[in-house]
Write a protein that holds these residues in place. Sequence first.
Motif, PDB file in Angstrom:
ATOM      1  N   GLU A 191      62.464  15.927  59.067  1.00  0.00           N
ATOM      2  CA  GLU A 191      61.133  15.860  58.463  1.00  0.00           C
ATOM      3  C   GLU A 191      60.625  14.425  58.404  1.00  0.00           C
ATOM      4  OE1 GLU A 191      58.889  17.159  54.285  1.00  0.00           O
ATOM      5  OE2 GLU A 191      61.025  17.589  54.607  1.00  0.00           O
ATOM      6  N   GLU A 192      61.539  13.423  58.227  1.00  0.00           N
ATOM      7  CA  GLU A 192      61.111  12.024  58.148  1.00  0.00           C
ATOM      8  C   GLU A 192      60.497  11.537  59.455  1.00  0.00           C
ATOM      9  OE1 GLU A 192      63.872  13.222  57.141  1.00  0.00           O
ATOM     10  OE2 GLU A 192      64.135  12.694  55.011  1.00  0.00           O
ATOM     11  N   PHE A 193      60.854  12.183  60.563  1.00  0.00           N
ATOM     12  CA  PHE A 193      60.303  11.761  61.854  1.00  0.00           C
ATOM     13  C   PHE A 193      58.788  11.942  61.885  1.00  0.00           C
ATOM     14  CE2 PHE A 193      59.050  12.500  66.249  1.00  0.00           C
ATOM     15  CZ  PHE A 193      59.631  11.421  66.898  1.00  0.00           C
ATOM     16  N   TRP A 194      58.305  12.981  61.195  1.00  0.00           N
ATOM     17  CA  TRP A 194      56.877  13.279  61.204  1.00  0.00           C
ATOM     18  C   TRP A 194      56.160  12.747  59.960  1.00  0.00           C
ATOM     19  CZ3 TRP A 194      55.775  15.017  65.833  1.00  0.00           C
ATOM     20  CH2 TRP A 194      56.765  15.676  66.561  1.00  0.00           C
ATOM     21  N   ASN A 195      56.898  12.078  59.080  1.00  0.00           N
ATOM     22  CA  ASN A 195      56.297  11.542  57.862  1.00  0.00           C
ATOM     23  C   ASN A 195      55.721  10.144  58.155  1.00  0.00           C
ATOM     24  OD1 ASN A 195      55.566  10.731  55.313  1.00  0.00           O
ATOM     25  ND2 ASN A 195      57.510  11.333  54.350  1.00  0.00           N
ATOM     26  N   VAL A 196      54.417  10.018  57.992  1.00  0.00           N
ATOM     27  CA  VAL A 196      53.753   8.742  58.302  1.00  0.00           C
ATOM     28  C   VAL A 196      54.226   7.638  57.367  1.00  0.00           C
ATOM     29  CG1 VAL A 196      51.518   7.587  58.480  1.00  0.00           C
ATOM     30  CG2 VAL A 196      51.748   9.972  59.190  1.00  0.00           C
ATOM     31  N   HIS A 197      54.423   7.958  56.116  1.00  0.00           N
ATOM     32  CA  HIS A 197      54.850   6.955  55.150  1.00  0.00           C
ATOM     33  C   HIS A 197      56.234   6.415  55.499  1.00  0.00           C
ATOM     34  CE1 HIS A 197      55.255   4.866  51.354  1.00  0.00           C
ATOM     35  NE2 HIS A 197      56.416   5.496  51.135  1.00  0.00           N
ATOM     36  N   ALA A 198      57.134   7.301  55.920  1.00  0.00           N
ATOM     37  CA  ALA A 198      58.486   6.865  56.286  1.00  0.00           C
ATOM     38  C   ALA A 198      58.459   5.978  57.526  1.00  0.00           C
ATOM     39  CB  ALA A 198      59.379   8.083  56.510  1.00  0.00           C
ATOM     40  N   VAL A 199      57.615   6.327  58.496  1.00  0.00           N
ATOM     41  CA  VAL A 199      57.523   5.516  59.726  1.00  0.00           C
ATOM     42  C   VAL A 199      56.959   4.133  59.417  1.00  0.00           C
ATOM     43  CG1 VAL A 199      56.443   5.355  61.997  1.00  0.00           C
ATOM     44  CG2 VAL A 199      57.329   7.556  61.191  1.00  0.00           C
ATOM     45  N   ASN A 200      55.920   4.077  58.586  1.00  0.00           N
ATOM     46  CA  ASN A 200      55.322   2.778  58.239  1.00  0.00           C
ATOM     47  C   ASN A 200      56.297   1.909  57.445  1.00  0.00           C
ATOM     48  OD1 ASN A 200      52.953   3.474  59.524  1.00  0.00           O
ATOM     49  ND2 ASN A 200      51.981   4.257  57.654  1.00  0.00           N
ATOM     50  N   THR A 201      57.066   2.554  56.574  1.00  0.00           N
ATOM     51  CA  THR A 201      58.061   1.795  55.804  1.00  0.00           C
ATOM     52  C   THR A 201      59.105   1.183  56.726  1.00  0.00           C
ATOM     53  OG1 THR A 201      57.717   3.269  53.916  1.00  0.00           O
ATOM     54  CG2 THR A 201      59.723   1.930  53.927  1.00  0.00           C
ATOM     55  N   TRP A 202      59.560   1.957  57.723  1.00  0.00           N
ATOM     56  CA  TRP A 202      60.533   1.452  58.689  1.00  0.00           C
ATOM     57  C   TRP A 202      59.949   0.281  59.498  1.00  0.00           C
ATOM     58  CZ3 TRP A 202      65.606   2.410  59.925  1.00  0.00           C
ATOM     59  CH2 TRP A 202      66.056   1.910  61.147  1.00  0.00           C
ATOM     60  N   ASN A 203      58.715   0.420  59.939  1.00  0.00           N
ATOM     61  CA  ASN A 203      58.086  -0.647  60.733  1.00  0.00           C
ATOM     62  C   ASN A 203      57.881  -1.918  59.907  1.00  0.00           C
ATOM     63  OD1 ASN A 203      57.976   1.061  62.935  1.00  0.00           O
ATOM     64  ND2 ASN A 203      55.877   1.743  62.514  1.00  0.00           N
ATOM     65  N   ASP A 204      57.478  -1.749  58.651  1.00  0.00           N
ATOM     66  CA  ASP A 204      57.277  -2.927  57.804  1.00  0.00           C
ATOM     67  C   ASP A 204      58.585  -3.649  57.513  1.00  0.00           C
ATOM     68  OD1 ASP A 204      54.609  -2.339  57.745  1.00  0.00           O
ATOM     69  OD2 ASP A 204      54.670  -1.299  55.810  1.00  0.00           O
ATOM     70  N   GLU A 205      59.664  -2.892  57.431  1.00  0.00           N
ATOM     71  CA  GLU A 205      60.948  -3.491  57.085  1.00  0.00           C
ATOM     72  C   GLU A 205      61.549  -4.261  58.248  1.00  0.00           C
ATOM     73  OE1 GLU A 205      65.368  -2.131  55.377  1.00  0.00           O
ATOM     74  OE2 GLU A 205      63.731  -0.659  55.628  1.00  0.00           O
ATOM     75  N   TYR A 206      61.400  -3.764  59.466  1.00  0.00           N
ATOM     76  CA  TYR A 206      62.069  -4.367  60.622  1.00  0.00           C
ATOM     77  C   TYR A 206      61.122  -5.131  61.545  1.00  0.00           C
ATOM     78  CZ  TYR A 206      66.096  -1.579  59.251  1.00  0.00           C
ATOM     79  OH  TYR A 206      67.143  -1.038  58.556  1.00  0.00           O
ATOM     80  N   SER A 207      59.842  -5.191  61.224  1.00  0.00           N
ATOM     81  CA  SER A 207      58.923  -5.972  62.059  1.00  0.00           C
ATOM     82  C   SER A 207      59.131  -7.460  61.794  1.00  0.00           C
ATOM     83  CB  SER A 207      57.466  -5.598  61.754  1.00  0.00           C
ATOM     84  OG  SER A 207      57.223  -4.247  62.078  1.00  0.00           O
TER      85      SER A 207
END
Length: 360
Positions: A38-54
């Motif tokens: 479900e996290e794959f399709w969660n926009v909030h989870a994707v943005n959190t991952w990008n903000d953390e590792y960008s």
Amino acid sequence: MLERPATPPPASPSKSRLVSPSKKKQRIPTPPHAPNFEEFWNVHAVNTWNDEYSPQKPLMSPKKNRKALQEDSDSPSSSPKKSQSPAKKTRAEMDAKKDFENRKHNLVEDFFAELDDKITENKIGDLAALTGGVKFVWSKTLNSTAGRANWKRETTKHRNLDGSITTTQKHHASIELAEKVIDDEERLLNVVAHEFCHLANFMVSGIKDQPHGHQFKVWGKKCSDAFGHRGVEVTTKHSYHIDYKYIWTCTNDMCSHEFKRHSKSIDPARHSCGVCRGKLAQTKPVPRKQAGPTSYAAFVKANFATLKQEMAGAPHKEVMAALGQKYRDQKAKGELSVATPPAGVEDMAKALEVVTLDSE
């Protein structure tokens, strides 16, 4: 026969090779979530991952970034310039300048006559005699250079009765001198000698297309040799420090750019620094501080209306005389106390702080 050493010398250490930095662009690691989570399709989870590792890049305005680079730099040029107030002229310097202003006109004519006599054997004076000689013009608008030589040759042909033609040449020569640049005798002599070489180049040598060529340098060397004891050295350019009457300096310590003018043409309230857009402050001459109203002016302002009502119908002259007498009497008795009205909003706010309002 030389014997070889038993132990061979150690090998020279190999030089370390410099490893070039990687030119690969940094990329965000792939999230661990598969499409069936479900996290794959969660926009909030994707943005959190990008903000953390960008890769993070500090946000900074260009002005602050430039200032930070200058502070980190070890070069002497990065240190801020401190504006120095110009030194005031002494009384002797002011008297010397006034004396120069009184005799500079005669000094120009006398020195040019000496140059013409010793260098060209009065050829320039003879050629310009038909037009009244070489003219000297002191210009207030000539700011780009210390002096300028002007020359024009007028050729007139006249046919005589016998058919022959008579040719007459008139030489119009003048030298412009900058009043705002030439402020002492040595500078004046050098400028006149420089412009004299131009006229000699035009009128005597007949060269019009090479103002600072070989022949000009020949004339310049003759002038320098003949009048070197008076500080004359003819060069191809005027390189003088101009004494400007007004100077404004940028108040930004990282800039401190100076704007020099011969007239008071800059208004700090309307103009700003053209380099960094900072505020300008007049540094030469330092503006005088505006003095506040005198005690008598404040007394008149506070008591004029009351006294005028008491002396209704009296002329203004008598009212002012009575007001002056009242001021002198109170001052003699030590009873003079005039409350000066607040000058601005801040003073008004301070005055209101001591006011208390009692509710009934």
